[in-house]
Scaffold this motif. Structure first.
Motif, PDB file in Angstrom:
ATOM      1  N   SER A  97      45.368 -13.860  -3.374  1.00 19.21           N
ATOM      2  CA  SER A  97      44.233 -13.693  -2.471  1.00 19.21           C
ATOM      3  C   SER A  97      42.961 -14.239  -3.099  1.00 19.21           C
ATOM      4  N   CYS A  98      42.810 -14.078  -4.403  1.00 16.58           N
ATOM      5  CA  CYS A  98      41.630 -14.585  -5.115  1.00 16.58           C
ATOM      6  C   CYS A  98      41.940 -15.826  -5.937  1.00 16.58           C
ATOM      7  N   HIS A  99      43.216 -16.115  -6.126  1.00 15.87           N
ATOM      8  CA  HIS A  99      43.625 -17.286  -6.915  1.00 15.87           C
ATOM      9  C   HIS A  99      44.588 -18.112  -6.065  1.00 15.87           C
ATOM     10  N   ASN A 100      44.000 -18.814  -5.109  1.00 13.56           N
ATOM     11  CA  ASN A 100      44.748 -19.548  -4.102  1.00 13.56           C
ATOM     12  C   ASN A 100      45.059 -20.955  -4.611  1.00 13.56           C
ATOM     13  N   ARG A 101      46.326 -21.318  -4.581  1.00 14.17           N
ATOM     14  CA  ARG A 101      46.724 -22.645  -5.055  1.00 14.17           C
ATOM     15  C   ARG A 101      45.976 -23.750  -4.318  1.00 14.17           C
ATOM     16  N   GLU A 102      45.721 -23.564  -3.019  1.00 10.82           N
ATOM     17  CA  GLU A 102      45.058 -24.599  -2.227  1.00 10.82           C
ATOM     18  C   GLU A 102      43.558 -24.671  -2.501  1.00 10.82           C
ATOM     19  N   PHE A 105      43.305 -22.581  -7.426  1.00  9.64           N
ATOM     20  CA  PHE A 105      43.636 -21.278  -8.012  1.00  9.64           C
ATOM     21  C   PHE A 105      42.392 -20.408  -8.196  1.00  9.64           C
ATOM     22  N   GLY A 106      41.407 -20.634  -7.330  1.00 10.46           N
ATOM     23  CA  GLY A 106      40.270 -19.734  -7.175  1.00 10.46           C
ATOM     24  C   GLY A 106      40.234 -19.313  -5.717  1.00 10.46           C
ATOM     25  N   ASP A 107      39.050 -18.977  -5.205  1.00  5.02           N
ATOM     26  CA  ASP A 107      38.969 -18.642  -3.784  1.00  5.02           C
ATOM     27  C   ASP A 107      37.815 -19.342  -3.083  1.00  5.02           C
ATOM     28  N   GLY A 108      37.073 -20.186  -3.806  1.00  5.94           N
ATOM     29  CA  GLY A 108      35.990 -20.931  -3.190  1.00  5.94           C
ATOM     30  C   GLY A 108      34.761 -20.105  -2.863  1.00  5.94           C
ATOM     31  N   LEU A 109      34.719 -18.861  -3.326  1.00  7.20           N
ATOM     32  CA  LEU A 109      33.614 -17.968  -3.026  1.00  7.20           C
ATOM     33  C   LEU A 109      32.737 -17.764  -4.250  1.00  7.20           C
ATOM     34  N   ARG A 110      31.487 -17.379  -3.991  1.00  8.98           N
ATOM     35  CA  ARG A 110      30.591 -17.071  -5.107  1.00  8.98           C
ATOM     36  C   ARG A 110      31.187 -15.945  -5.944  1.00  8.98           C
ATOM     37  N   THR A 111      31.488 -14.827  -5.331  1.00  8.62           N
ATOM     38  CA  THR A 111      32.242 -13.742  -5.955  1.00  8.62           C
ATOM     39  C   THR A 111      33.282 -13.270  -4.952  1.00  8.62           C
ATOM     40  N   SER A 112      34.368 -12.712  -5.434  1.00  6.57           N
ATOM     41  CA  SER A 112      35.534 -12.459  -4.589  1.00  6.57           C
ATOM     42  C   SER A 112      35.423 -11.174  -3.782  1.00  6.57           C
ATOM     43  N   ASN A 123      32.889 -14.392 -10.303  1.00  7.01           N
ATOM     44  CA  ASN A 123      33.587 -15.510  -9.689  1.00  7.01           C
ATOM     45  C   ASN A 123      35.047 -15.526 -10.144  1.00  7.01           C
ATOM     46  N   ALA A 124      35.966 -15.776  -9.217  1.00  3.96           N
ATOM     47  CA  ALA A 124      37.394 -15.849  -9.551  1.00  3.96           C
ATOM     48  C   ALA A 124      37.657 -17.117 -10.353  1.00  3.96           C
ATOM     49  N   GLN A 125      38.090 -16.956 -11.588  1.00  9.42           N
ATOM     50  CA  GLN A 125      38.336 -18.122 -12.436  1.00  9.42           C
ATOM     51  C   GLN A 125      39.620 -18.845 -12.040  1.00  9.42           C
ATOM     52  N   PRO A 126      39.615 -20.171 -12.056  1.00  8.92           N
ATOM     53  CA  PRO A 126      40.854 -20.910 -11.809  1.00  8.92           C
ATOM     54  C   PRO A 126      41.858 -20.658 -12.934  1.00  8.92           C
ATOM     55  N   LEU A 127      43.132 -20.822 -12.625  1.00  5.00           N
ATOM     56  CA  LEU A 127      44.184 -20.470 -13.581  1.00  5.00           C
ATOM     57  C   LEU A 127      44.883 -21.685 -14.171  1.00  5.00           C
ATOM     58  N   PHE A 128      44.325 -22.883 -13.965  1.00  2.99           N
ATOM     59  CA  PHE A 128      45.002 -24.090 -14.436  1.00  2.99           C
ATOM     60  C   PHE A 128      45.271 -24.075 -15.933  1.00  2.99           C
ATOM     61  N   THR A 129      44.394 -23.460 -16.712  1.00  2.00           N
ATOM     62  CA  THR A 129      44.540 -23.487 -18.168  1.00  2.00           C
ATOM     63  C   THR A 129      44.757 -22.093 -18.755  1.00  2.00           C
ATOM     64  N   ALA A 130      45.134 -21.137 -17.920  1.00  2.00           N
ATOM     65  CA  ALA A 130      45.303 -19.757 -18.391  1.00  2.00           C
ATOM     66  C   ALA A 130      46.345 -19.662 -19.508  1.00  2.00           C
ATOM     67  N   ALA A 131      47.326 -20.541 -19.497  1.00  4.62           N
ATOM     68  CA  ALA A 131      48.390 -20.485 -20.501  1.00  4.62           C
ATOM     69  C   ALA A 131      47.874 -20.653 -21.925  1.00  4.62           C
TER      70      ALA A 131
END
Length: 361
Positions: A97-102, A105-112, A123-131
């Motif tokens: 819901s907050c980490h949308n692949r499209e 991997f965020g949500d496009g919002l200022r804060t979720s 702000n929902a952080q993207p997960l591309f480099t979470a590993a």
């Protein structure tokens, strides 16, 4: 005669020094830049670093791991759980819901937004480099993906659930019981199993292939003149590489950009809430810049909708937190500006070049 010779030497040395300064401040022409950046990153012009910076050379990220057997099944189960709203208190909110692949991997919002449309403060952080991240969240309160996984489930503003309730729910689902048993063997499913699967899935994520990746492989011909100038400024005059470096474009450290809104309505004390160390007031973890053009708005509170705004903020030397004690958080020390922040005085052309380079990542 000797006095004349010494004077001429002094004048010559001064002229050489002025020439060196001018050479450092003026941007090389496009052809010269293409020669400077023709080799591997280690051969590029050295970055201009300030005292205290920790630098790792730029480079490529490791490819996505090829998973087989149990590891592939665990990651597939994690992806299913990542999109599973049944783990939330309402049965309507999932990690996705907050980490949308499209949405990068965020949500496009200022804060979720979370449970009952409650709005979070970050702000929902993207997960591309979470590993690759040593610590998770803007304040680094989770030391691993597994430790991070259960925190949103319990957060009353996010998924508003309970660990025990989530465990009961997943154990009542025949499909999940079968999938967990295939990976972990027979037995009751607990939150550690769920966290292990979620972590395994997130470790498979990688940023989409970008123009930057092509540049690392093919050389500067992959970049326009403007993008190449932006890369050069990023490493030199603009000072971005002091914090954004290495394959991740992140030093994984914590910095105070003076945008914590200390003592004001949007106050967020950052890393201090975890460590209680006065030096951490207003500090936040350096985010990766990989795929950054896909992941706005920017900063921990999403206050910049565009990269232009981010560059302008840095150009002015950061934000302007108040320097008198906060009435919102009595006793919390006044945040100190990060010593790596410097006023840049970049031209409009230089700022545009920086944005162009950032969009290649």
């Amino acid at each position: 005669m000797l006095r004349v010779f010494r004077l001429s030497c002094l004048i010559g040395a001064a002229a050489m020094l002025m020439g060196a300064v001018a050479l450092r401040d003026d941007n090389p022409p496009p052809d010269a830049l293409r020669q400077l950046y023709a080799g591997a990153p280690a051969s590029w012009p050295r970055p201009m670093l300030h005292d205290g910076a920790v630098f790792e050379e730029f480079g490529a990220l490791a490819p996505r791991p090829k998973l087989e057997g149990r590891e592939a099944a665990l990651a597939a189960l994690g992806e299913k759980l990542f999109n599973e709203p049944g783990l939330s208190g309402s049965g309507q909110i999932a990690c996705a819901s907050c980490h949308n692949r499209e949405l990068g991997f965020g949500d496009g919002l200022r804060t979720s937004f979370g449970h009952d449309r409650k709005r979070g403060t970050r702000n929902a952080q993207p997960l591309f480099t979470a590993a690759w991240m040593h610590e998770l969240f803007w304040d680094g309160r989770a030391p691993s993906l597994e430790a991070q996984s259960h925190l949103p489930i319990e957060n009353p503003v996010e998924m508003a659930g309970e660990i025990a309730a989530a465990e009961r729910w997943v154990n009542r689902q025949p499909g999940y019981r079968a999938e967990f048993e295939a990976v972990f063997g027979p037995g009751r499913i607990d939150i550690d199993h769920v966290a292990s699967a979620l972590g395994a899935f997130q470790r498979t994520l990688r940023p989409p292939r970008s123009k930057w990746d092509r540049m690392l492989e093919a050389g500067p011909q992959a970049f326009s003149d403007q993008e190449l100038l932006g890369l050069h400024l990023f490493r030199t005059k603009a000072g971005c590489a002091n914090c954004h470096n290495g394959p991740l474009f992140s030093d994984q450290r914590y910095h105070n950009l003076q945008i914590s809104f200390y003592g004001r309505r949007l106050e967020d004390l950052g890393r201090y809430t975890v460590t209680k160390d006065p030096v951490d007031v207003g500090r936040f973890r350096t985010p990766s810049l990989r795929a950054v053009r896909r992941t706005g708005p920017f900063m921990h509170n999403g206050i910049f909708p565009t990269l232009v705004g981010v560059v302008n903020m840095y150009n002015g030397g950061g934000g302007r937190d108040r320097q008198t004690p906060s009435e919102i958080s009595p006793g919390v020390p006044v945040p100190q500006p990060d010593p790596l922040l410097k006023r840049l005085d970049l031209t409009g052309e230089e700022r545009a070049a920086l944005v162009a380079f950032l969009e290649t990542l």
